[in-house]
Design a protein around this motif. Structure first.
Motif, PDB file in Angstrom:
ATOM      1  N   LEU A   1      -0.160  -3.693  11.614  1.00  0.00           N
ATOM      2  CA  LEU A   1      -0.075  -2.852  10.518  1.00  0.00           C
ATOM      3  C   LEU A   1       0.772  -1.525  10.626  1.00  0.00           C
ATOM      4  O   LEU A   1       0.806  -0.961   9.711  1.00  0.00           O
TER       5      LEU A   1
ATOM      6  N   GLU B   1       0.393  -0.402   1.896  1.00  0.00           N
ATOM      7  CA  GLU B   1       0.083  -1.856   2.310  1.00  0.00           C
ATOM      8  C   GLU B   1      -0.946  -1.910   3.290  1.00  0.00           C
ATOM      9  O   GLU B   1      -1.718  -2.752   3.222  1.00  0.00           O
ATOM     10  N   ARG B   2      -0.987  -0.790   4.170  1.00  0.00           N
ATOM     11  CA  ARG B   2      -2.024  -0.974   5.404  1.00  0.00           C
ATOM     12  C   ARG B   2      -3.349  -0.488   4.379  1.00  0.00           C
ATOM     13  O   ARG B   2      -4.196  -1.485   4.982  1.00  0.00           O
TER      14      ARG B   2
ATOM     15  N   ARG C   1      -4.323  -1.551   1.651  1.00  0.00           N
ATOM     16  CA  ARG C   1      -4.576  -2.769   0.904  1.00  0.00           C
ATOM     17  C   ARG C   1      -5.164  -3.680   2.211  1.00  0.00           C
ATOM     18  O   ARG C   1      -6.227  -4.672   1.728  1.00  0.00           O
ATOM     19  N   ALA C   2      -4.491  -3.678   3.057  1.00  0.00           N
ATOM     20  CA  ALA C   2      -5.142  -5.024   4.127  1.00  0.00           C
ATOM     21  C   ALA C   2      -6.245  -4.549   4.594  1.00  0.00           C
ATOM     22  O   ALA C   2      -7.319  -5.449   4.757  1.00  0.00           O
TER      23      ALA C   2
ATOM     24  N   HIS D   1      -8.819  -5.300   2.008  1.00  0.00           N
ATOM     25  CA  HIS D   1      -9.458  -6.791   2.073  1.00  0.00           C
ATOM     26  C   HIS D   1     -10.124  -7.304   3.208  1.00  0.00           C
ATOM     27  O   HIS D   1     -11.021  -8.125   3.134  1.00  0.00           O
TER      28      HIS D   1
END
Length: 281
Positions: free
Chosen positions: A143, A150-151, A153-154, A157
């Motif tokens: 990541l 994006e990091r 969001r990852a 999740h």
């Protein structure tokens, strides 16, 4: 909703039901696992054997008169349930009281050599040291080159799907740790969450109610580290259990074990661990 009838009380008296399986199968499995993982003395082992027989075939017994939480359990209806079979009681009460009696049997509250010793800690540490944990922490390195959103969001999740790592289920359910993840989310409210956590110089306080230790707690801590790094929050307050409960419920000691696991890992995981260490100090 005045016209809504109250939900019926769940009980464990129907064979084949989930509550019945918890009392008849999971609880005995947990007692045996505790006995195998900690070298308790003969007195503690006899108490655990007695609890195993009692919770499957006996009736609810009272707490000692000097129990530190006796008043609380009286408020929760202890007097109404003593002397009744475990399977005839409201399931949530009987399951909760089982774990209280497990701590009683292991000497957690009583003065002596076993006072304050978490009977579930060996299982929690084994999970932190498992190859799956290594793989999950190593995935953080990939990541590093991704955009910040994006990091985030990852990691969000990861915190969500970490709930599938519930240790209490995997101690008693064969193959539960190898089952495939669910194909998707029933609902995704992440955009609403991000709108409540805008990057800000001042930032706010995030209150996170921790559930389970080990591989479920680690991704929660990683998410907190990312939120701190990005200025979406100024501080985080973790709400934890005051003592071990329900096998995997996270305590302060579990947070420290997870933090040490992160700081000792290679790569990006250690950087997140150091960020959290600094935030705690």
């Amino acid at each position: 909703m005045p016209d809504t009838a109250p939900a019926p009380v769940l009980r464990a008296d129907r064979p084949g039901s989930f509550p019945h399986g918890v009392l008849a199968e999971r609880h005995p499995a947990i007692i045996r696992q505790v006995q195998e993982s900690i070298p308790y003395d003969p007195e503690r082992r006899r108490a655990l054997d007695a609890l195993l027989a009692n919770c499957t075939e006996g009736v609810v017994e009272p707490l000692p008169a000097d129990a530190p939480d006796l008043g609380r359990w009286r408020d929760w209806g202890l007097a109404d349930h003593v002397g009744r079979p475990w399977f005839d009681l409201p399931w949530l009460w009987s399951e909760s009281y089982f774990y209280r009696q497990l701590l009683q049997a292991t000497g957690y509250f009583a003065p002596g050599p076993w006072q304050g010793i978490d009977p579930f800690r060996p299982a929690k540490l084994a999970e932190l040291d498992a190859p799956q944990t290594d793989e999950e922490l190593a995935a953080l390195d990939a990541l590093g080159d991704r955009p910040a959103d994006e990091r985030s969001r990852a990691l969000l999740h990861g915190s969500l799907w970490g709930n599938r790592a519930d240790l209490s289920f995997r101690l008693s359910a064969e193959g539960a740790d190898t089952r495939a993840a669910a194909p998707g989310l029933v609902a995704d409210d992440s955009e609403t969450l991000w709108s409540l956590l805008p990057p800000s110089v001042a930032g706010g306080t995030l209150c996170l109610v921790a559930d389970n230790a080990g591989r479920e707690l680690v991704p929660d801590l990683l998410l907190i580290a990312d939120l701190l790094d990005r200025g979406r929050i100024a501080r985080a307050v973790l709400h934890l259990k005051p003592h071990p409960y329900y096998v995997s419920d996270a305590t302060t000691a579990d947070v420290l074990d997870a933090l040490r696991r992160l700081t000792a890992a290679p790569g990006t995981a250690a950087a997140y661990g150091r960020r959290l260490w600094s935030a705690m100090t």
